[in-house]
Motif scaffolding. Sequence first.
Motif, mmCIF file in Angstrom:
data_model
loop_
_atom_site.group_PDB
_atom_site.id
_atom_site.type_symbol
_atom_site.label_atom_id
_atom_site.label_comp_id
_atom_site.label_asym_id
_atom_site.label_seq_id
_atom_site.Cartn_x
_atom_site.Cartn_y
_atom_site.Cartn_z
ATOM 1 N N PRO A 407 4.753 -3.629 -10.017
ATOM 2 C CA PRO A 407 5.415 -4.367 -8.938
ATOM 3 C C PRO A 407 5.180 -5.873 -9.025
ATOM 4 O O PRO A 407 6.070 -6.666 -8.703
ATOM 5 C CB PRO A 407 4.786 -3.772 -7.673
ATOM 6 C CG PRO A 407 4.429 -2.380 -8.058
ATOM 7 C CD PRO A 407 3.969 -2.491 -9.483
ATOM 8 N N ALA A 408 3.983 -6.292 -9.460
ATOM 9 C CA ALA A 408 3.719 -7.724 -9.609
ATOM 10 C C ALA A 408 4.596 -8.331 -10.693
ATOM 11 O O ALA A 408 5.158 -9.422 -10.521
ATOM 12 C CB ALA A 408 2.242 -7.945 -9.936
ATOM 13 N N VAL A 409 4.722 -7.638 -11.819
ATOM 14 C CA VAL A 409 5.594 -8.126 -12.892
ATOM 15 C C VAL A 409 7.048 -8.174 -12.413
ATOM 16 O O VAL A 409 7.792 -9.101 -12.747
ATOM 17 C CB VAL A 409 5.456 -7.232 -14.137
ATOM 18 C CG1 VAL A 409 6.483 -7.609 -15.201
ATOM 19 C CG2 VAL A 409 4.043 -7.333 -14.711
ATOM 20 N N LEU A 421 11.948 -3.274 -1.551
ATOM 21 C CA LEU A 421 12.741 -2.067 -1.350
ATOM 22 C C LEU A 421 12.996 -1.287 -2.634
ATOM 23 O O LEU A 421 13.069 -0.055 -2.602
ATOM 24 C CB LEU A 421 14.078 -2.430 -0.697
ATOM 25 C CG LEU A 421 13.999 -3.094 0.683
ATOM 26 C CD1 LEU A 421 15.395 -3.473 1.168
ATOM 27 C CD2 LEU A 421 13.310 -2.186 1.682
ATOM 28 N N SER A 422 13.157 -1.998 -3.747
ATOM 29 C CA SER A 422 13.648 -1.334 -4.952
ATOM 30 C C SER A 422 12.651 -1.259 -6.097
ATOM 31 O O SER A 422 12.842 -0.460 -7.011
ATOM 32 C CB SER A 422 14.914 -2.047 -5.459
ATOM 33 O OG SER A 422 15.911 -2.086 -4.468
ATOM 34 N N HIS A 423 11.622 -2.071 -6.098
ATOM 35 C CA HIS A 423 10.723 -2.129 -7.252
ATOM 36 C C HIS A 423 9.307 -1.653 -6.952
ATOM 37 O O HIS A 423 8.386 -1.941 -7.711
ATOM 38 C CB HIS A 423 10.697 -3.540 -7.828
ATOM 39 C CG HIS A 423 11.977 -3.936 -8.478
ATOM 40 N ND1 HIS A 423 12.369 -3.477 -9.728
ATOM 41 C CD2 HIS A 423 12.994 -4.730 -8.044
ATOM 42 C CE1 HIS A 423 13.544 -3.975 -10.039
ATOM 43 N NE2 HIS A 423 13.955 -4.742 -9.033
ATOM 44 N N GLY A 424 9.121 -0.979 -5.844
ATOM 45 C CA GLY A 424 7.877 -0.260 -5.642
ATOM 46 C C GLY A 424 6.832 -0.922 -4.776
ATOM 47 O O GLY A 424 5.736 -0.368 -4.610
ATOM 48 N N LEU A 425 7.102 -2.084 -4.180
ATOM 49 C CA LEU A 425 6.071 -2.735 -3.374
ATOM 50 C C LEU A 425 5.737 -1.923 -2.125
ATOM 51 O O LEU A 425 4.566 -1.680 -1.820
ATOM 52 C CB LEU A 425 6.519 -4.139 -2.984
ATOM 53 C CG LEU A 425 6.574 -5.166 -4.121
ATOM 54 C CD1 LEU A 425 7.146 -6.473 -3.626
ATOM 55 C CD2 LEU A 425 5.198 -5.389 -4.722
ATOM 56 N N ILE A 426 6.757 -1.505 -1.402
ATOM 57 C CA ILE A 426 6.509 -0.678 -0.217
ATOM 58 C C ILE A 426 5.982 0.692 -0.624
ATOM 59 O O ILE A 426 5.073 1.243 0.019
ATOM 60 C CB ILE A 426 7.790 -0.554 0.629
ATOM 61 C CG1 ILE A 426 8.114 -1.899 1.285
ATOM 62 C CG2 ILE A 426 7.634 0.521 1.696
ATOM 63 C CD1 ILE A 426 9.355 -1.890 2.137
#
Length: 476
Positions: A407-409, A421-426
């Motif tokens: 998610p950081a990348v 919403l789409s790349h895994g942070l939540i």
Amino acid sequence: MGIASKQRASIAGTLARASLVPLAVAAYAFTLHWIYLNLITSNFRYLGYGYTTPDVYTLIFTYMAAAALAFILPNRLRNPSDILLWILYIVAVAPAILIPPYAGYQDASEAALAGIGIALAYAVSIVGARRQPEIPIQPLAKPLSGTSFWILLGVYSAFVYLMIYFTLGLSLDFISLLDVYDQRDEYREGLAGGGAIVGYLVSTQANVVNPLIIAYGLLKRRWYLLALGVLGQAILYSGTGFKTVLFSVPAVFIFAFILRHGRQIRTTWLIWGGVGVAAMAAIVDEIQGGILWTSLFSRRFLITPGVLTAVYMKYFADNPKALLSNSVLEGITTDHYGLPPARVIGYHMTANYEAAANANIFADGFANFGAAGVLGAAVILAIYLRFLDRASAGLPLRVSGLVVIMPAVALSNTSMLTGLLSHGLIAAVLLLALFPREPVAPVKEILPTAPIRDRRQSSKLHRLQGVASPARARSQ
């Protein structure tokens, strides 16, 4: 150690850090500049990687901004927020400050102002995420039991792979790094044909779920979990052609090693790691007579976020802001372009409406709301990091820290909203909050049972038990 000794040690540590951090950032800045000038512009000028001889004072100014940020970043990795902040700094924030002065899109004053603006905004994220170490972090939610959690994760993963199978098909054929673009086109066509939900499922599985499985397998030495996580990433890479999915596996292993030796490793080593990766890629390309590895690691992960930051800030400084008119504010704000910012810039750079030049959270924030958007992205990131640390309270950093790597990348080439919403942070916050915690043994169960002959050991034991030692009791 007495108070005076601790103060002297603290001062010595600060002075050492004050000398080591600027040196590491200087090496990083020089490496990025050399690779961009000698390897990137000559091979990728047709993609918009131009070069202009920079103003020396602007270079010094932006370097000082990047070094100051590195100095206020955490000097130890204690929480997952520390890891996310450092990764984002190396792959996006530092390049976004250091590269624009010679990328050829902004003049010296514009590059300097943009660099200081990003530095100040990121400082807000760093300070906003910081906690007092003596204040315990309160858990975000009640964790699940081990059985319930792994059943839930297994059912979810099975559902994801079944959706991929029925929508796109599954394959374990390894795709050459040179052929990934054809596979990506097939993947996008599959999503456009009715599998849009699969895109969200794949991102969560690749960025959060599989790294979590790998991390726990490494921590507990359960090799079947490690194998399942790696196999899952191989399947997703074969189906999507996304190189980040493939490279996530060695990234997780490297950070697992770093966190295992976390007390001995200083965070400035992370900057030197970025220098080493870029330099090694250039050396391998020089030996092989190509540009593949520099393109994969330096251009893709380090150079592009910096160049696109310059392009975004120049273009949207001279043209109307997007105002999220192609996102959550569609129909509410005026749409000046009919395309999202990534497509606008993609067309601006390549004259191709299908080209998507995805930039980092600060460039996207500027595209939508100018300087206020840059600050807004920083504030949202700081709030998120607070929730992230709460969600991971009580978990080993070798689990929670590895979950936030991808998610950081992702934040280096997407907006803050899309990242959530789409790349895994939540999803990372939810999974870490529900991840089962191991019970902590009561103090009396971990106290030594052997006879105590050392007065210092006796005092330590009585402090653990919450009572005064015999010697102190007599003095009282």
